[in-house]
Design a protein around this motif. Structure first.
Motif, PDB file in Angstrom:
ATOM      1  N   GLY A   1      12.654   2.935  -1.665  1.00 14.65           N
ATOM      2  CA  GLY A   1      12.024   2.438  -2.233  1.00 14.65           C
ATOM      3  C   GLY A   1      12.967   1.006  -2.657  1.00 14.65           C
ATOM      4  N   CYS A   2      13.997   0.989  -3.088  1.00 13.16           N
ATOM      5  CA  CYS A   2      14.962   0.322  -4.443  1.00 13.16           C
ATOM      6  C   CYS A   2      16.112  -0.149  -3.646  1.00 13.16           C
ATOM      7  CB  CYS A   2      16.129   1.119  -5.187  1.00 13.16           C
ATOM      8  SG  CYS A   2      17.139   2.155  -4.043  1.00 13.16           S
ATOM      9  N   GLN A   3      15.570  -0.483  -1.816  1.00 12.90           N
ATOM     10  CA  GLN A   3      16.891  -1.313  -0.768  1.00 12.90           C
ATOM     11  C   GLN A   3      15.423  -2.525   0.070  1.00 12.90           C
ATOM     12  OE1 GLN A   3      19.538  -1.463  -1.051  1.00 12.90           O
ATOM     13  NE2 GLN A   3      19.619  -0.450  -3.148  1.00 12.90           N
ATOM     14  N   LEU A   4      14.038  -1.809  -0.363  1.00 10.96           N
ATOM     15  CA  LEU A   4      13.680  -2.772   0.082  1.00 10.96           C
ATOM     16  C   LEU A   4      12.611  -3.562  -0.496  1.00 10.96           C
ATOM     17  CD1 LEU A   4      11.397   0.264   1.357  1.00 10.96           C
ATOM     18  CD2 LEU A   4      13.356  -0.883   2.871  1.00 10.96           C
ATOM     19  N   PRO A   5      12.670  -4.894  -0.150  1.00 11.95           N
ATOM     20  CA  PRO A   5      12.348  -6.734  -1.055  1.00 11.95           C
ATOM     21  C   PRO A   5      10.632  -6.169  -0.772  1.00 11.95           C
ATOM     22  CG  PRO A   5      13.420  -6.722   1.265  1.00 11.95           C
ATOM     23  CD  PRO A   5      13.606  -6.201   0.900  1.00 11.95           C
ATOM     24  N   THR A   6       9.673  -7.232  -1.199  1.00 11.85           N
ATOM     25  CA  THR A   6       8.116  -6.385  -0.683  1.00 11.85           C
ATOM     26  C   THR A   6       7.637  -8.414  -0.603  1.00 11.85           C
ATOM     27  OG1 THR A   6       8.206  -7.115  -3.370  1.00 11.85           O
ATOM     28  CG2 THR A   6       7.472  -5.228  -2.998  1.00 11.85           C
ATOM     29  N   ASP A   7       9.139  -8.787   0.472  1.00 12.87           N
ATOM     30  CA  ASP A   7       8.377 -10.231   0.902  1.00 12.87           C
ATOM     31  C   ASP A   7       7.422 -10.713   1.299  1.00 12.87           C
ATOM     32  OD1 ASP A   7      11.016 -10.241  -0.679  1.00 12.87           O
ATOM     33  OD2 ASP A   7      12.019 -10.821   1.525  1.00 12.87           O
ATOM     34  N   GLU A   8       6.856  -8.691   2.011  1.00 11.09           N
ATOM     35  CA  GLU A   8       5.678  -9.420   2.731  1.00 11.09           C
ATOM     36  C   GLU A   8       4.649  -8.315   2.553  1.00 11.09           C
ATOM     37  OE1 GLU A   8       6.622  -8.701   7.163  1.00 11.09           O
ATOM     38  OE2 GLU A   8       8.304  -9.743   6.481  1.00 11.09           O
ATOM     39  N   PRO A   9       3.602  -8.355   2.948  1.00 12.35           N
ATOM     40  CA  PRO A   9       2.724  -7.495   2.702  1.00 12.35           C
ATOM     41  C   PRO A   9       3.041  -6.287   3.599  1.00 12.35           C
ATOM     42  CG  PRO A   9       1.317  -8.665   3.327  1.00 12.35           C
ATOM     43  CD  PRO A   9       2.381  -9.415   3.960  1.00 12.35           C
TER      44      PRO A   9
ATOM     45  N   GLY B   1      10.545 -10.396  -5.932  1.00 11.48           N
ATOM     46  CA  GLY B   1      11.574 -10.255  -6.240  1.00 11.48           C
ATOM     47  C   GLY B   1      11.188  -8.782  -6.833  1.00 11.48           C
ATOM     48  N   ASP B   2      10.466  -8.188  -6.211  1.00  9.53           N
ATOM     49  CA  ASP B   2      10.415  -6.655  -6.733  1.00  9.53           C
ATOM     50  C   ASP B   2      11.138  -5.968  -5.927  1.00  9.53           C
ATOM     51  OD1 ASP B   2       9.187  -6.536  -9.718  1.00  9.53           O
ATOM     52  OD2 ASP B   2       6.737  -6.754  -8.887  1.00  9.53           O
ATOM     53  N   THR B   3      10.851  -5.152  -5.466  1.00  8.64           N
ATOM     54  CA  THR B   3      11.432  -3.605  -5.080  1.00  8.64           C
ATOM     55  C   THR B   3      10.181  -2.683  -4.164  1.00  8.64           C
ATOM     56  OG1 THR B   3      11.965  -2.178  -5.698  1.00  8.64           O
ATOM     57  CG2 THR B   3      13.690  -4.177  -4.959  1.00  8.64           C
ATOM     58  N   VAL B   4      10.159  -2.440  -3.574  1.00  9.88           N
ATOM     59  CA  VAL B   4       9.162  -1.063  -2.737  1.00  9.88           C
ATOM     60  C   VAL B   4       9.306  -0.474  -4.335  1.00  9.88           C
ATOM     61  CG1 VAL B   4       8.051   0.567  -1.369  1.00  9.88           C
ATOM     62  CG2 VAL B   4       8.949  -1.003  -0.834  1.00  9.88           C
TER      63      VAL B   4
ATOM     64  N   ASP C   1       1.321  -1.213  -0.200  1.00 13.60           N
ATOM     65  CA  ASP C   1       0.289   0.098  -0.127  1.00 13.60           C
ATOM     66  C   ASP C   1       0.906   1.124   0.053  1.00 13.60           C
ATOM     67  OD1 ASP C   1      -2.748  -0.991   0.031  1.00 13.60           O
ATOM     68  OD2 ASP C   1      -2.623  -1.377   1.929  1.00 13.60           O
ATOM     69  N   TYR C   2       0.985   1.486  -1.246  1.00 17.78           N
ATOM     70  CA  TYR C   2       1.623   3.521  -1.177  1.00 17.78           C
ATOM     71  C   TYR C   2       0.029   4.407  -0.331  1.00 17.78           C
ATOM     72  CZ  TYR C   2       4.860   0.954  -3.931  1.00 17.78           C
ATOM     73  OH  TYR C   2       5.524  -0.594  -4.719  1.00 17.78           O
ATOM     74  N   ILE C   3       0.509   5.042   0.232  1.00 22.47           N
ATOM     75  CA  ILE C   3       0.104   6.736   1.094  1.00 22.47           C
ATOM     76  C   ILE C   3       0.114   7.614   0.141  1.00 22.47           C
ATOM     77  CG2 ILE C   3      -0.892   7.229   2.904  1.00 22.47           C
ATOM     78  CD1 ILE C   3      -1.756   4.573   3.055  1.00 22.47           C
ATOM     79  N   GLN C   4      -0.147   8.336  -0.868  1.00 23.38           N
ATOM     80  CA  GLN C   4       0.255   9.500  -1.154  1.00 23.38           C
ATOM     81  C   GLN C   4       0.072  10.821   0.213  1.00 23.38           C
ATOM     82  OE1 GLN C   4       0.798   9.511  -5.175  1.00 23.38           O
ATOM     83  NE2 GLN C   4       1.494   7.530  -3.907  1.00 23.38           N
TER      84      GLN C   4
END
Length: 104
Positions: free
Chosen positions: A86-94, A21-24, A5-8
């Protein structure tokens, strides 16, 4: 898929399904999330993927490296204790991240 979830800055919530394998940062760019630019392509050279991480998962994220710490000193929006690239944060969990608004 993992839900991010991205809060603007205006409070709008954008939920993105991130692939393994995505990052934030990469998930945000693929979904055209405003405020996440990733000019350097995720090479930790620009700080245009600066986000504030929700406190709950912050303790479960990879430790911040010295390089990330130095790059966060270059962000346009104020840095806080919850600032990460965000490039350093894996999306392993919500997770929930806030996209900082740029000061005017």
């Amino acid at each position: 898929m993992t839900k991010i979830d991205y809060i603007q800055s205006d409070g709008t919530r954008i939920t993105v399904d991130a692939a393994p394998g995505d990052t934030v940062m990469s998930a945000a760019i693929a979904a055209d999330v405003d405020g996440i630019v990733g000019e350097c392509g995720g090479n930790m050279m620009c700080a245009t993927c600066h986000v504030y991480v929700d406190e709950a998962p912050a303790a479960r994220l990879p430790a911040m490296t010295d390089d990330e710490d130095q790059m966060l000193a270059c962000t346009e929006a104020p840095r806080t204790a919850l600032s990460r690239l965000g490039c350093q944060l894996p999306t392993d969990e919500p997770m929930v991240v806030t996209v900082p608004g740029i000061p005017t």
